[in-house]
Design an enzyme around this catalytic site. Structure first.
Site, mmCIF file in Angstrom:
data_model
loop_
_atom_site.group_PDB
_atom_site.id
_atom_site.type_symbol
_atom_site.label_atom_id
_atom_site.label_comp_id
_atom_site.label_asym_id
_atom_site.label_seq_id
_atom_site.Cartn_x
_atom_site.Cartn_y
_atom_site.Cartn_z
ATOM 1 N N ASP A 66 0.988 -1.059 0.227
ATOM 2 C CA ASP A 66 0.047 -0.023 -0.048
ATOM 3 C C ASP A 66 0.869 1.245 0.029
ATOM 4 O O ASP A 66 1.464 1.476 0.983
ATOM 5 C CB ASP A 66 -0.920 0.053 1.298
ATOM 6 C CG ASP A 66 -1.673 1.355 1.371
ATOM 7 O OD1 ASP A 66 -1.631 1.979 0.461
ATOM 8 O OD2 ASP A 66 -2.413 1.292 2.495
ATOM 9 N N LYS B 187 3.235 11.054 -3.875
ATOM 10 C CA LYS B 187 2.160 10.564 -4.545
ATOM 11 C C LYS B 187 1.213 11.717 -4.982
ATOM 12 O O LYS B 187 0.495 11.413 -6.072
ATOM 13 C CB LYS B 187 1.290 9.951 -3.676
ATOM 14 C CG LYS B 187 0.339 8.709 -4.280
ATOM 15 C CD LYS B 187 0.129 7.588 -3.232
ATOM 16 C CE LYS B 187 -1.118 6.813 -3.574
ATOM 17 N NZ LYS B 187 -1.670 6.212 -2.417
ATOM 18 N N GLU C 40 -7.324 1.074 -4.418
ATOM 19 C CA GLU C 40 -7.129 0.906 -3.095
ATOM 20 C C GLU C 40 -8.317 0.261 -2.330
ATOM 21 O O GLU C 40 -8.359 -0.580 -1.601
ATOM 22 C CB GLU C 40 -6.708 2.295 -2.295
ATOM 23 C CG GLU C 40 -5.234 2.455 -2.565
ATOM 24 C CD GLU C 40 -4.771 4.005 -2.347
ATOM 25 O OE1 GLU C 40 -5.808 4.665 -2.172
ATOM 26 O OE2 GLU C 40 -3.668 4.345 -2.658
ATOM 27 N N ASP D 268 -13.023 4.835 1.103
ATOM 28 C CA ASP D 268 -11.583 5.006 1.800
ATOM 29 C C ASP D 268 -11.007 6.541 1.437
ATOM 30 O O ASP D 268 -10.974 7.204 0.452
ATOM 31 C CB ASP D 268 -10.634 4.285 0.401
ATOM 32 C CG ASP D 268 -9.185 4.302 0.713
ATOM 33 O OD1 ASP D 268 -8.894 4.891 1.567
ATOM 34 O OD2 ASP D 268 -8.401 3.552 -0.145
#
Length: 608
Positions: free
Chosen positions: A8, A69, A173, A197
């Site tokens: 992850d 990211k 995810e 999420d």
């Protein structure tokens, strides 16, 4: 023994897992923590990754990189990049539209692409797994936000390549979290699951149908720029204003002080998930002024009210896209650290008319666990728990071509089950047209120019024919990673042209990737040299202080005469002084000093 790991790759924290003996295992790092900060720091001595990098951010703000990211697969002039740059202490520069991050490393200015920096975090996760498993790992399943576009997904594969990892599959995810939930709960009957999420950098929503181990993604929606980092930014801005109001001083341009304030705000945000009030206590925050204040949960909720409400927009969109009402959702599964925030939970529960939220899986680890489970599936694990697991993913955006007049013709529509292959026929726009330029777009706007241009290619050498006679087949083939291959075939001549969508202007070339792999290996060697140097220095330092303590212990050294005792203490003091002056000496120098000290002690002890 596991052959692949699950990663992850988070905005703020990353987690690595492995599927063994029928279950996903979260692998702790060297500090024993189950998640690792996605931070990289460059210093005069070397490079730090993870916890060591984050702990020194306030002392080294310009050269400590995080939130990478949020930069991956984006262009410099992207509005979100420009907005985030106000909060980052490190420098992001424009290199002909491409993003590069500037850092000073060993007294030299270095420029890094986001893929290189993400590769460093992936390398760290790989090394954590290898230390735990006692073997080399070369394959991984890596998770990404569901709304990552093709450029961003390909950039993740490039980062894996640089890190020495073959990325077996890139999965969303929330999809990974659904896999973990499905295995954990042993769900066999048909159920509609909505995974919400909310992480540090993004909000993702997936609606999935599960039955007998088959997990089918029905719709996805999300915001790749809405998460815990944005809540932190609101709190930081609030306290910058408060500090200025109280002290008439502006700390917004002081990077070191902002880093300290951000760390305190992040800590306060976590406290507010379980308490109604959190303290902010920072000694000498700015120009010698202490900053002691507090924030209530109500104040935090007011600061972020619009952001909190915005997290429900992907939920509404995902339900609309699949034409499903709220009552059709059997489970609402929470994933991501920011789902700990009580107001987020209340908004979501109210939206679903009071339906209980599912908190049965660890929101901080579920995504990584799902990645490990799927890595086990892909590498042929025979465990009973995964033998029936089968994933059907969905395309987060429509994919198509530009038509005459500038319109967008979608060959693969949003939320189409992937992998998939779709073909459509196109023809010429004028008589005797010998070339057709095919422009490939990603997005859901009517006009092509409003979507994201992925690439273009030309089908040449077509035989002369009147307008509209030629028949050309355009085929879109999207693989399980969401990577797109496009081909065009002129049926009359048999001429064919094709493209793998990897030539976006923000993408790395093959030569750039090879160069970055070489640099990554060089940095790894330097890291090893630095680690060995520090270990040798620590060994010498420990030996000095331990020996000094022994010599000063009368019971243990009663047989050593005063002359020899003074000689030994003098040598130890000289060595300690040498250590203070020569902090950056090489490994061999530290080792030589230790040998000399050990020999002196041995000579004296032999005389007794």
């Amino acid at each position: 023994m596991a052959r692949a790991i699950g990663i992850d790759l988070g905005t703020a924290y990353s987690c690595v897992t492995v599927f063994q003996n029928g279950k996903a295992i979260v692998i702790p790092n060297e500090q024993g923590d189950r998640t690792t900060p996605s931070y990289i720091a460059f210093t005069d001595d070397g490079r730090l990754i993870g916890s060591a990098a984050k702990t020194q951010v306030a002392m080294n703000p310009n050269n400590t990189i995080f939130d990478v990211k949020r930069l991956i697969g984006r262009k410099f002039d992207d509005a979100t990049v420009q907005a985030d740059m106000k909060y980052w202490p490190f420098r992001v520069i424009n290199d002909v539209g491409k993003i590069k991050i500037l850092a000073e490393y060993k007294n030299e200015i270095k420029l890094f692409r986001p893929e290189e920096l993400l590769a460093m975090t992936l390398t760290k996760m790989k090394e954590i797994a290898e230390a735990y498993l006692g073997k080399k790992i070369s394959e991984a399943v890596v998770t990404v936000p569901v709304f990552y576009n093709l450029s961003q997904r390909q950039a993740i594969k490039d980062a894996g390549n640089i890190a020495g990892l073959s990325v077996l599959r890139i999965i969303g995810e929330p999809t990974a979290a659904a896999i973990a939930y499905n295995i954990d709960k042993n769900v066999s009957d048909e159920r509609n699951i909505l995974v919400f999420d909310l992480g540090s950098g993004n909000t993702d929503v997936s609606i999935l149908k599960t039955e007998q181990g088959i997990i089918e993604v029905k719709s996805v929606a999300g915001d790749t720029h809405l998460g815990g980092e944005d809540f932190d930014n609101r709190m930081v801005a609030h306290f910058v204003k408060e500090f200025k109001r109280i002290n008439n001083k502006d700390l917004s341009q002081n990077k070191r002080d902002l880093c300290r304030l951000r760390t305190a705000c992040e800590r306060a945000k976590r406290t507010l998930s379980s308490s109604s009030r959190a303290s902010i206590e920072i000694d000498t925050l700015h120009e010698g002024i202490d900053f002691y204040t507090a924030i209530t949960r109500a104040c935090f909720e007011e600061l972020c009210a619009d952001l909190f409400r915005s997290t429900l927009e992907p939920v509404e969109k995902a339900l609309r896209d699949v034409k499903m009402d709220k009552a059709s959702i059997h489970e609402i599964v929470l994933v991501g650290g920011s789902t700990h925030i009580p107001k987020i939970q209340k908004l979501l529960q109210d939206f679903f008319n009071g339906k209980e939220l599912n908190r049965s899986i660890n929101p901080d680890e579920a995504v990584a666990c799902g990645a490990a489970i799927y890595a086990g599936v892909l590498t042929g694990d025979k465990s009973e728990e995964v033998k029936d697991v089968f994933l059907l993913d969905a395309a987060p955006f429509s994919l198509g071509i530009e038509t005459t007049g500038g319109g967008m013709r979608a060959l693969i529509k949003r939320n189409t089950t992937t992998p998939t292959r779709q073909t459509q026929q196109i023809t010429t726009d004028w008589d005797n047209q010998s070339d057709i330029v095919i422009k490939v777009y990603e997005g859901d706007h009517t006009m092509a120019k409003d979507n994201h241009l992925l690439g273009s290619f030309t089908l040449s050498g077509m035989p002369s024919a009147p307008r509209g006679v030629a028949q050309t087949e355009v085929t879109f083939d999207i693989d399980p990673n969401g990577i797109l291959n496009v081909s065009a075939l002129d049926k009359s001549s048999g001429r064919e042209s094709k493209i793998t969508i990897t030539n976006d202007k923000t993408r790395l070339s093959k030569d750039e990737i090879e160069y970055m792999i070489t640099v990554a290996k060089k940095l790894k060697r330097e890291d090893k040299t630095q680690s060995e140097r520090i270990s040798a220095k620590n060994s010498l330092e420990s030996y000095c202080f331990n020996l000094k303590e022994i010599i000063n212990d009368k019971k243990l050294t009663s047989e050593i005469d005063i002359h020899n005792k003074k000689k030994m203490i003098g040598t130890i003091e000289e060595t300690i002084e040498w250590l203070e002056i020569n902090q950056r000496a090489v490994k061999a120098e530290f080792e030589q000093k230790l040998i000399q000290l050990e020999e002196l002690c041995s000579q004296i002890m032999r005389k007794l």
